[in-house]
Scaffold this active site. Structure first.
Site: not given
Lengths: 118, 130
Positions: B77-79, B82
């Site tokens: 998941i892209c930080i 997120a």
């Protein structure tokens, strides 16, 4: 190296959408890949000049596009029909663009290694 | 063939996640490789541990974790996506002075660089969800 084509079809002021798309584009550019952006449909409004909301809570996304040059992203393409249908022409835009006709879009998409609708 | 997969929708808002899941399962069964599944935009919600849909809906969250367990598929998941949505792994939550641990089993959080990496390693990038 791969050829990335980002297709932007959403108008400005779509929540965080544009910001997040630009993050993607700038990351790819930072990896020294070939990056092109195609503005289609309402996406052409992203480059419209004179977006000056009075309300300071509303941030325009145009500075993000103006910064693309720093990332060596210089190939900005616009579908001519999308502009014309919205009463615009390239002189209304904040950056120089190259124009494509609607019949050329399919070939243009096919030439890219990676196409991302954003 | 090597596939990189990007998912842009939350699991409840469209069929895109289910289709991506079914595609992933089918391609692994047929001997293809999945370089990485990268969750972006609303897709970040796919890893939210606290989603509690009714059991008779066969929640996707459980099936993603199974996929990671069984095949070692990298669910990233892209930080920034997120964080924007309040989805924090434990160490990141601590850094921000919060006490969450929101990631379901098998997911991890990392930067967009891993999305580019997947694009470069894969033969095809498939994007699911608007």
């Amino acid at each position: 190296m791969k050829n990335f084509l980002f297709v932007m079809r959403q108008p400005p002021f779509q929540g965080s959408r544009i910001r997040e798309s630009m993050d993607m584009i700038m990351t790819v550019a930072a990896f020294d890949q070939c990056v092109k952006i195609l503005f289609l449909d309402d996406g052409v409004f992203l480059l419209k000049s004179n977006q000056n909301p009075d309300n300071p809570d509303l941030k325009t996304s145009t500075p993000l596009f103006a910064a693309l040059e720093l990332y060596d992203v210089e190939e900005l393409w616009v579908e001519g029909e999308s502009l014309a249908e919205r009463g615009l022409d390239p002189s209304h835009l904040i950056l120089p663009v190259r124009t494509l006709g609607r019949t050329e879009i399919a070939f243009f998409l096919a030439k890219a290694d990676i196409v991302v609708n954003c | 063939m090597k596939f990189a997969i990007q998912i842009n929708s939350a699991p409840w808002e469209s069929q895109a996640c289910e289709t991506a899941y079914q595609f992933s399962r089918a391609s692994l069964t047929m001997g293809h490789e999945i370089v990485r599944i990268f969750f972006y935009y609303e897709g970040a919600y796919n890893g939210l541990r606290w989603m509690s849909p009714p059991d008779d809906e066969n929640p996707l969250i459980r099936r993603w974790s199974e996929l990671a367990n069984e095949h070692g598929v990298d669910l990233t998941i892209c930080i920034s996506a997120a964080q924007r949505r309040g989805l924090l792994e434990q160490s990141e939550a601590k850094r921000l002075g919060k006490s969450d641990n929101d990631l379901a089993e098998g997911f991890r959080i990392a930067g967009l660089g891993l999305w580019v990496d997947a694009c470069l390693k894969a033969d095809r990038l498939l994007v699911f969800g608007a």
